[in-house]
Motif scaffolding. Sequence first.
Motif, PDB file in Angstrom:
ATOM      1  N   SER A   9       2.597   0.843  -8.223  1.00 55.03           N
ATOM      2  CA  SER A   9       2.177   0.014  -6.769  1.00 55.03           C
ATOM      3  C   SER A   9       0.936  -0.691  -7.077  1.00 55.03           C
ATOM      4  CB  SER A   9       2.090   0.876  -5.720  1.00 55.03           C
ATOM      5  OG  SER A   9       3.124   1.834  -5.305  1.00 55.03           O
ATOM      6  N   VAL A  10       0.986  -1.452  -8.109  1.00 47.93           N
ATOM      7  CA  VAL A  10      -0.133  -2.329  -8.381  1.00 47.93           C
ATOM      8  C   VAL A  10       0.464  -3.498  -9.135  1.00 47.93           C
ATOM      9  CG1 VAL A  10      -0.603  -1.210 -10.740  1.00 47.93           C
ATOM     10  CG2 VAL A  10      -2.345  -2.547  -9.497  1.00 47.93           C
ATOM     11  N   TYR A  11      -0.158  -4.615  -8.949  1.00 48.01           N
ATOM     12  CA  TYR A  11       0.213  -6.174  -9.399  1.00 48.01           C
ATOM     13  C   TYR A  11      -0.773  -6.642 -10.043  1.00 48.01           C
ATOM     14  CZ  TYR A  11       4.043  -4.677  -6.245  1.00 48.01           C
ATOM     15  OH  TYR A  11       5.073  -3.722  -5.725  1.00 48.01           O
ATOM     16  N   SER A  12      -0.598  -7.014 -11.381  1.00 48.16           N
ATOM     17  CA  SER A  12      -1.648  -7.819 -11.915  1.00 48.16           C
ATOM     18  C   SER A  12      -1.189  -8.323 -13.201  1.00 48.16           C
ATOM     19  CB  SER A  12      -2.841  -6.827 -12.485  1.00 48.16           C
ATOM     20  OG  SER A  12      -3.669  -7.544 -13.157  1.00 48.16           O
ATOM     21  N   ASN A  13      -1.514  -9.490 -13.646  1.00 45.66           N
ATOM     22  CA  ASN A  13      -1.074 -10.247 -14.809  1.00 45.66           C
ATOM     23  C   ASN A  13      -1.757  -9.771 -16.050  1.00 45.66           C
ATOM     24  OD1 ASN A  13      -3.536 -11.409 -14.643  1.00 45.66           O
ATOM     25  ND2 ASN A  13      -2.546 -13.503 -14.040  1.00 45.66           N
ATOM     26  N   GLN A  14      -2.687  -8.922 -15.850  1.00 39.50           N
ATOM     27  CA  GLN A  14      -3.688  -8.033 -16.910  1.00 39.50           C
ATOM     28  C   GLN A  14      -3.010  -6.696 -17.146  1.00 39.50           C
ATOM     29  OE1 GLN A  14      -7.188  -9.674 -14.925  1.00 39.50           O
ATOM     30  NE2 GLN A  14      -7.920  -9.681 -17.030  1.00 39.50           N
ATOM     31  N   LEU A  15      -1.986  -6.245 -16.149  1.00 39.00           N
ATOM     32  CA  LEU A  15      -1.867  -4.785 -16.234  1.00 39.00           C
ATOM     33  C   LEU A  15      -1.737  -4.133 -17.413  1.00 39.00           C
ATOM     34  CD1 LEU A  15      -1.397  -2.602 -13.858  1.00 39.00           C
ATOM     35  CD2 LEU A  15       0.914  -3.031 -14.283  1.00 39.00           C
TER      36      LEU A  15
ATOM     37  N   GLN B 243      -3.716  -9.670   3.686  1.00 34.27           N
ATOM     38  CA  GLN B 243      -4.140  -8.396   2.905  1.00 34.27           C
ATOM     39  C   GLN B 243      -3.222  -7.112   2.981  1.00 34.27           C
ATOM     40  OE1 GLN B 243      -6.831  -8.412   0.707  1.00 34.27           O
ATOM     41  NE2 GLN B 243      -7.161 -10.430   1.301  1.00 34.27           N
ATOM     42  N   MET B 244      -2.360  -7.017   1.998  1.00 31.74           N
ATOM     43  CA  MET B 244      -1.169  -6.071   2.370  1.00 31.74           C
ATOM     44  C   MET B 244      -1.513  -4.638   1.882  1.00 31.74           C
ATOM     45  SD  MET B 244       2.306  -6.058   0.467  1.00 31.74           S
ATOM     46  CE  MET B 244       3.591  -4.782   0.719  1.00 31.74           C
ATOM     47  N   ILE B 245      -1.260  -3.605   2.515  1.00 26.01           N
ATOM     48  CA  ILE B 245      -1.700  -2.318   2.475  1.00 26.01           C
ATOM     49  C   ILE B 245       0.037  -1.516   2.340  1.00 26.01           C
ATOM     50  CG2 ILE B 245      -3.895  -2.294   3.206  1.00 26.01           C
ATOM     51  CD1 ILE B 245      -2.620  -1.061   5.616  1.00 26.01           C
ATOM     52  N   LEU B 246      -0.152  -0.366   1.596  1.00 26.15           N
ATOM     53  CA  LEU B 246       1.014   0.653   1.971  1.00 26.15           C
ATOM     54  C   LEU B 246       0.263   2.025   2.482  1.00 26.15           C
ATOM     55  CD1 LEU B 246       3.074   0.627  -1.219  1.00 26.15           C
ATOM     56  CD2 LEU B 246       3.550  -0.641   0.884  1.00 26.15           C
TER      57      LEU B 246
ATOM     58  N   TYR C 142      -4.178  -0.082  -1.099  1.00 27.95           N
ATOM     59  CA  TYR C 142      -4.679  -1.522  -0.665  1.00 27.95           C
ATOM     60  C   TYR C 142      -4.014  -2.359  -1.946  1.00 27.95           C
ATOM     61  CZ  TYR C 142      -7.758  -5.437   0.125  1.00 27.95           C
ATOM     62  OH  TYR C 142      -8.420  -6.466   0.376  1.00 27.95           O
ATOM     63  N   ILE C 143      -2.799  -2.815  -1.584  1.00 26.74           N
ATOM     64  CA  ILE C 143      -2.095  -3.832  -2.689  1.00 26.74           C
ATOM     65  C   ILE C 143      -2.507  -5.050  -2.807  1.00 26.74           C
ATOM     66  CG2 ILE C 143       0.258  -4.793  -2.753  1.00 26.74           C
ATOM     67  CD1 ILE C 143       0.316  -1.699  -3.337  1.00 26.74           C
ATOM     68  N   ARG C 144      -3.080  -5.689  -1.589  1.00 23.64           N
ATOM     69  CA  ARG C 144      -3.614  -6.945  -1.388  1.00 23.64           C
ATOM     70  C   ARG C 144      -2.413  -8.002  -1.503  1.00 23.64           C
ATOM     71  NH1 ARG C 144      -6.192 -10.536  -5.102  1.00 23.64           N
ATOM     72  NH2 ARG C 144      -7.559 -12.028  -4.052  1.00 23.64           N
ATOM     73  N   ASN C 145      -1.921  -8.133  -2.583  1.00 21.73           N
ATOM     74  CA  ASN C 145      -0.306  -9.018  -2.473  1.00 21.73           C
ATOM     75  C   ASN C 145       0.306  -8.744  -3.540  1.00 21.73           C
ATOM     76  OD1 ASN C 145      -0.700 -11.287  -4.842  1.00 21.73           O
ATOM     77  ND2 ASN C 145      -2.685 -11.349  -3.711  1.00 21.73           N
TER      78      ASN C 145
ATOM     79  N   ASN D 152     -13.644  -6.281  -8.108  1.00 20.74           N
ATOM     80  CA  ASN D 152     -12.978  -5.116  -8.686  1.00 20.74           C
ATOM     81  C   ASN D 152     -12.229  -4.454  -7.654  1.00 20.74           C
ATOM     82  OD1 ASN D 152     -11.854  -3.204 -10.505  1.00 20.74           O
ATOM     83  ND2 ASN D 152     -13.891  -2.008 -10.829  1.00 20.74           N
ATOM     84  N   TYR D 153     -11.355  -4.900  -7.000  1.00 18.97           N
ATOM     85  CA  TYR D 153     -10.471  -4.218  -5.962  1.00 18.97           C
ATOM     86  C   TYR D 153      -9.198  -4.687  -5.815  1.00 18.97           C
ATOM     87  CZ  TYR D 153     -11.197  -8.549  -3.121  1.00 18.97           C
ATOM     88  OH  TYR D 153     -11.397  -9.757  -2.599  1.00 18.97           O
ATOM     89  N   GLY D 154      -8.206  -4.088  -5.285  1.00 17.46           N
ATOM     90  CA  GLY D 154      -6.827  -4.291  -4.868  1.00 17.46           C
ATOM     91  C   GLY D 154      -5.959  -3.387  -5.935  1.00 17.46           C
ATOM     92  N   HIS D 155      -6.296  -2.428  -6.059  1.00 17.57           N
ATOM     93  CA  HIS D 155      -5.563  -1.549  -7.140  1.00 17.57           C
ATOM     94  C   HIS D 155      -4.472  -0.909  -6.646  1.00 17.57           C
ATOM     95  CE1 HIS D 155     -10.117  -1.606  -8.356  1.00 17.57           C
ATOM     96  NE2 HIS D 155      -9.605  -1.746  -9.367  1.00 17.57           N
ATOM     97  N   GLY D 156      -4.069  -1.163  -5.514  1.00 15.99           N
ATOM     98  CA  GLY D 156      -3.016  -0.504  -4.890  1.00 15.99           C
ATOM     99  C   GLY D 156      -2.863   1.042  -5.087  1.00 15.99           C
ATOM    100  N   GLY D 157      -1.720   1.613  -5.816  1.00 17.56           N
ATOM    101  CA  GLY D 157      -1.447   3.020  -6.058  1.00 17.56           C
ATOM    102  C   GLY D 157      -2.080   3.609  -7.363  1.00 17.56           C
ATOM    103  N   ALA D 158      -3.045   2.505  -8.047  1.00 18.82           N
ATOM    104  CA  ALA D 158      -3.353   2.905  -9.477  1.00 18.82           C
ATOM    105  C   ALA D 158      -4.838   2.573  -9.457  1.00 18.82           C
ATOM    106  CB  ALA D 158      -2.691   1.595 -10.257  1.00 18.82           C
TER     107      ALA D 158
END
Length: 396
Positions: free
Chosen positions: A62-68, A202-205, A326-329, A349-355
């Motif tokens: 549950s995290v979204y990043s192009n650097q994941l 700002q998206m959350i789960l 906090y998914i963010r998007n 440094n935020y928006g880490h979702g479930g990670a």
Amino acid sequence: MNSEKIIIIGGGVSGITTALTLQLLGCQTEIYTEKKAENIADKNTHPEFASLFPSASVIPHSVYSNQLEELFQSSQSFFYELRKRSFPGLTLQKHFEVFEFEKDRPEYGDWMMNFNSLEEFHPREIPRRSLSQDVYGWAFDCIFADWPLYFPGLITLYKESGGEINQRKIQKREIPSLPADIIINCSGTGSPDLFDDPVEKQMILKGHLLHKPEASLITNSNDEIISYNYTPKASIYSDSSGNACDVYCYPRKDGWILGGSRESGFLDNNDSETEDSPIENTRAYKIDSLDIPSAVIDLNQEILNTTFGHSLEQSDKLSALMGYRYIRNKENGLRLDHETLDGKTVYHNYGHGGAGVTLSWGCAIHLANKIISLKRSQMQSTLLDRLEEIMFDKKT
């Protein structure tokens, strides 16, 4: 090394880990945080403080990043090094991700240790509702942070390394007058109130959790600790859009953490949520004044009893929690960049979702690399050497 003061805003796992990383590398750091985890008796009054609720397995869920990939592999390797050094609360688990329908292999399958299809396991080893049920998926080894041990250990190490924690709420108007030229923003859902964010919605789960205290560790015949995510058919457990939902169980030394739900929504201007796709419930159990989806107990009970011979009942002494991820998007939710504001350099440094736990060290090392001129390999070596010095001094 850098003697210039650096201020970190936020006292969750990202803030503490980032501050500790810089402190171990010779920087002078101070954390400003409105809330300290150890001072919060009722966790449900602060669902936005994600570090009160982690399960916490080192898996990029549950995290979204192009650097994941880079961030995860950096974080995972550092967690393994910490475990070798007996850092409090770090264990190794065999984690199963099981589905009652065919599922594509995840991208992170290439990043996990001992990743294998369920076809490699005897049917009785696989968490499932019944032995006759066809299941699909995979299993792998992963680091698990036993939260009541790991997070206090992290905070203690930060303080013993010379770091300071200042409990106070920061307002946006105060940012220009903070006594540091470098600010690191790890304030999570509080970030849009402090800094402009390019994401409008700002998206959350929102997730339900249960804690069953004093439950024994779940192990297999090889004495490996077992955890799982289990997704039944959508007809058994789904959200209002018809998407299948999962349940899970993570054993800790103080009992089991059970879930779950993933109700999506958006933060409003008051940091509370607006609902988008709630869980489709035909039944719910009322526990600690919260409506817990019945599947969290009923499906986990079926899996635990069928596979491991363990029991889970509504009548058990369960405590119920509700927290936010906090998914963010979903395009590039993790914000790991910097900007110049009023002559200060602000790193986000935020928006880490479930990670949040999963990426904590990877993000901290990434930011430290931007601030301090050290090669990545030298940085990790320095961090581990300094960490060992402090842990050794504490033992003696």
